[in-house]
Design an enzyme around this catalytic site. Structure first.
Site, PDB file in Angstrom:
ATOM      1  N   SER A  43       0.832  -1.195   0.000  1.00 24.38           N
ATOM      2  CA  SER A  43       0.000   0.000   0.000  1.00 24.38           C
ATOM      3  C   SER A  43       0.878   1.260   0.000  1.00 24.38           C
ATOM      4  CB  SER A  43      -0.964  -0.049   1.186  1.00 24.38           C
ATOM      5  OG  SER A  43      -1.968   0.917   1.065  1.00 24.38           O
ATOM      6  N   ASP A  76      -9.673  -4.147  -5.059  1.00 23.01           N
ATOM      7  CA  ASP A  76      -8.908  -3.103  -4.380  1.00 23.01           C
ATOM      8  C   ASP A  76      -8.931  -1.840  -5.237  1.00 23.01           C
ATOM      9  OD1 ASP A  76      -7.029  -1.517  -3.112  1.00 23.01           O
ATOM     10  OD2 ASP A  76      -5.407  -2.984  -3.219  1.00 23.01           O
ATOM     11  N   HIS A 131      -8.120  -5.039  -0.544  1.00 23.61           N
ATOM     12  CA  HIS A 131      -6.940  -4.351  -0.037  1.00 23.61           C
ATOM     13  C   HIS A 131      -6.599  -4.865   1.359  1.00 23.61           C
ATOM     14  CE1 HIS A 131      -4.043  -1.074  -0.116  1.00 23.61           C
ATOM     15  NE2 HIS A 131      -4.329  -0.877   1.168  1.00 23.61           N
TER      16      HIS A 131
END
Length: 313
Positions: free
Chosen positions: A158, A249, A279
């Site tokens: 991320s 995601d 995610h």
């Protein structure tokens, strides 16, 4: 034929989401920052157990705190420098104890997780500087750390994937050799109209806007490739890559675009999309089997890169 985007979220993921985010729950960026950072600890059981290793210790590299996960095995080990996720604002080292220790055990690499300073107290580009400083210190202190600087990989998920991609750009530009980069659903560009931003499972478009607002001084900062690595002028000469994305995601499309940019620049790149996943799933190996599957893919890639580097040395 049914479009992949119309396929359902994995049932185990759907059940998990009902438990951790029932309807009406506030989103993390909607909470006061100190509260959202504390709430992140509630997700710790999802990551699974921290694995026993030869050692896990806290250390400081050129003023940057790190946590070193050393696997049992060779006296001198290859090293993976890991940058944690959390929107540049709410992640912490201990949220990644399970993942980093498991990667170290399965790959027999030393993993060094970097405790970079967080926004909004420390906005862009300070987290980048911390990660770049730590990476240089790992190489400079290789003998003391008992690691092989010729087999050095950066990784992150991320926002940490964003930082891993950014320091890979810096490493190329400054002649700092890296064996590879592992980007786990990385942030590679500012919030956009990409189709995947319509997904809203644990992470949403509004969440990403909030995180970017915490991170940047002004939206114009996103024009820099040090914030949005997808906007780099060239991708040639970057280290080989493993890019992991999740089907549902918001960051899926920009992660896969980044992988394609690398391929177009003749960078050896493996890109894996995990169907039905959302995610954050890689750090949920204690609750979702695909999280462990992805962790093993990461460890396996490290092992293969280590073998190739040893064969060419």
């Amino acid at each position: 034929m049914i479009s992949e985007n119309l396929m359902p979220v994995d049932p185990a993921v759907a059940t998990l989401l009902e438990q951790i985010m029932p309807p009406g729950s506030p989103r993390l960026p909607e909470l006061p920052l100190d509260v959202s950072r504390t709430v992140m600890d509630l997700f710790l059981p999802l990551a699974g157990e921290k694995t026993e290793l030869e050692s896990i210790r806290d250390h400081t590299l050129s003023g940057v705190p790190v946590r070193i996960y050393r696997a049992e095995g060779a006296d001198v080990q290859p090293v993976c420098v890991y940058f944690h996720g959390g929107g540049w604002t709410i992640g912490a080292l201990h949220h990644y104890d399970a993942l980093c220790s498991q990667i170290a055990k399965e790959s027999r690499w030393t993993v060094i997780s970097v405790d970079y300073r967080l926004a909004p107290e420390y906005k862009f580009p300070i987290p980048v500087f911390d990660c770049w400083t730590a990476l240089q210190a790992v190489r400079a202190q290789a003998d003391n750390l008992r690691i092989d600087a010729s087999r050095l990989v950066v990784a992150g998920d991320s926002a940490g994937g964003n930082l891993a991609a950014v320091v890979s750009l810096l490493a190329r530009d400054y002649g700092f050799p890296l064996t590879g980069q592992i980007l786990i659903y990385p942030v590679t560009d500012y919030v956009s109209t990409r189709e995947s931003y319509d997904f809203d499972y644990l992470l949403s478009r509004a969440d990403m806007i909030a995180f970017w607002n915490y991170y940047l001084h002004h939206p114009s900062d996103a024009e820099s490739p040090l914030a949005s690595p997808l906007r780099a002028a060239s991708f040639a000469g970057l280290p080989k890559a493993l890019v992991i994305t999740a089907q549902f995601d918001p960051l899926r499309d920009e992660g896969e675009e980044y992988a394609q940019k690398l391929r177009d620049a003749q960078v050896d790149t493996v890109a894996t999309r995990y169907p039905g996943m959302i995610h954050g799933f890689v750090n949920m190996a204690g609750a979702i089997p695909q999280g462990r599957e992805a962790m093993l893919e990461i460890a396996g890639q490290l092992s293969r890169w280590s073998e190739r580097a040893a064969a060419t040395s």
